[in-house]
Scaffold this motif. Structure first.
Motif, short mmCIF file in Angstrom:
data_model
loop_
_atom_site.label_atom_id
_atom_site.label_comp_id
_atom_site.label_asym_id
_atom_site.label_seq_id
_atom_site.Cartn_x
_atom_site.Cartn_y
_atom_site.Cartn_z
N TYR A 17 -3.14 2.99 -0.85
CA TYR A 17 -2.77 1.73 -1.51
C TYR A 17 -1.28 1.44 -1.32
CZ TYR A 17 -2.57 -1.56 -5.52
OH TYR A 17 -2.40 -2.65 -6.34
N ILE A 18 -0.43 2.42 -1.58
CA ILE A 18 1.01 2.25 -1.42
C ILE A 18 1.37 2.11 0.05
CG2 ILE A 18 3.27 3.38 -1.68
CD1 ILE A 18 2.17 2.23 -4.30
N ALA A 19 0.74 2.87 0.91
CA ALA A 19 1.02 2.80 2.34
C ALA A 19 0.75 1.40 2.89
CB ALA A 19 0.20 3.84 3.09
N VAL A 20 -0.34 0.79 2.46
CA VAL A 20 -0.66 -0.56 2.91
C VAL A 20 0.41 -1.54 2.41
CG1 VAL A 20 -2.30 -2.47 2.62
CG2 VAL A 20 -3.13 -0.18 3.14
N LYS A 21 0.80 -1.42 1.15
CA LYS A 21 1.82 -2.32 0.59
C LYS A 21 3.18 -2.16 1.26
CE LYS A 21 0.15 -3.08 -4.08
NZ LYS A 21 0.55 -4.41 -4.43
N GLU A 22 3.52 -0.94 1.64
CA GLU A 22 4.84 -0.65 2.22
C GLU A 22 4.83 -0.62 3.75
OE1 GLU A 22 7.67 -0.32 0.49
OE2 GLU A 22 6.69 -0.53 -1.46
N SER A 23 3.66 -0.80 4.35
CA SER A 23 3.51 -0.75 5.82
C SER A 23 4.01 0.57 6.39
CB SER A 23 4.24 -1.92 6.48
OG SER A 23 3.69 -3.14 6.06
N ILE A 24 3.53 1.68 5.77
CA ILE A 24 3.88 3.02 6.23
C ILE A 24 2.59 3.84 6.33
CG2 ILE A 24 6.20 2.96 5.26
CD1 ILE A 24 5.14 4.62 2.89
N GLU A 25 2.72 5.07 6.78
CA GLU A 25 1.57 5.97 6.86
C GLU A 25 1.34 6.63 5.50
OE1 GLU A 25 -0.44 6.41 9.54
OE2 GLU A 25 0.72 4.79 10.43
N PRO A 26 0.08 6.84 5.11
CA PRO A 26 -0.22 7.44 3.79
C PRO A 26 0.43 8.81 3.57
CG PRO A 26 -2.22 6.56 4.78
CD PRO A 26 -1.14 6.47 5.82
N GLN A 27 0.64 9.58 4.62
CA GLN A 27 1.22 10.91 4.45
C GLN A 27 2.70 10.86 4.03
OE1 GLN A 27 -0.23 9.83 7.28
NE2 GLN A 27 0.99 10.35 9.08
#
Length: 99
Positions: A17-27
């Motif tokens: 969820y955060i990765a999508v919002k921040e345009s980063i990888e989940p890890q």
């Protein structure tokens, strides 16, 4: 149908969820789940030096987004119930409604 999430499933959902919002990888997302009897559920996240605070509805949204994006569930057909116990830690029971 009921889907059960353990604590790791909840953390994974929030990471995505955060990765999508921040345009980063989940890890690149760190998550700390919290439960306060009077305040309910919350999560603190850290992603590339940026801290974010999620509250109960945000966590529920994260679970719904995860189930939609990775398992093609329809978010409007999900009822997510979060729980915490000393024995099981953080869990979620997701009812999949047939409409």
């Amino acid at each position: 149908m009921e889907v059960l999430f353990n604590e790791q499933d909840l953390v994974d959902s929030i990471c995505i969820y955060i990765a999508v919002k921040e345009s980063i990888e989940p890890q690149h997302v760190e998550v700390d789940l919290e439960f306060h009897p009077s305040l309910g559920f919350a999560a603190s996240t850290l992603a590339l030096g940026r801290a974010t605070r999620l509250y109960e509805q945000d966590i529920i949204d994260a679970v719904a987004v995860y189930l939609q994006d990775y398992h093609q569930f329809i978010t409007d057909h999900l009822q997510v119930n979060l729980s915490f116990s000393e024995k099981d830690g953080f869990t979620a029971s997701i009812q999949v409604l047939n409409n």
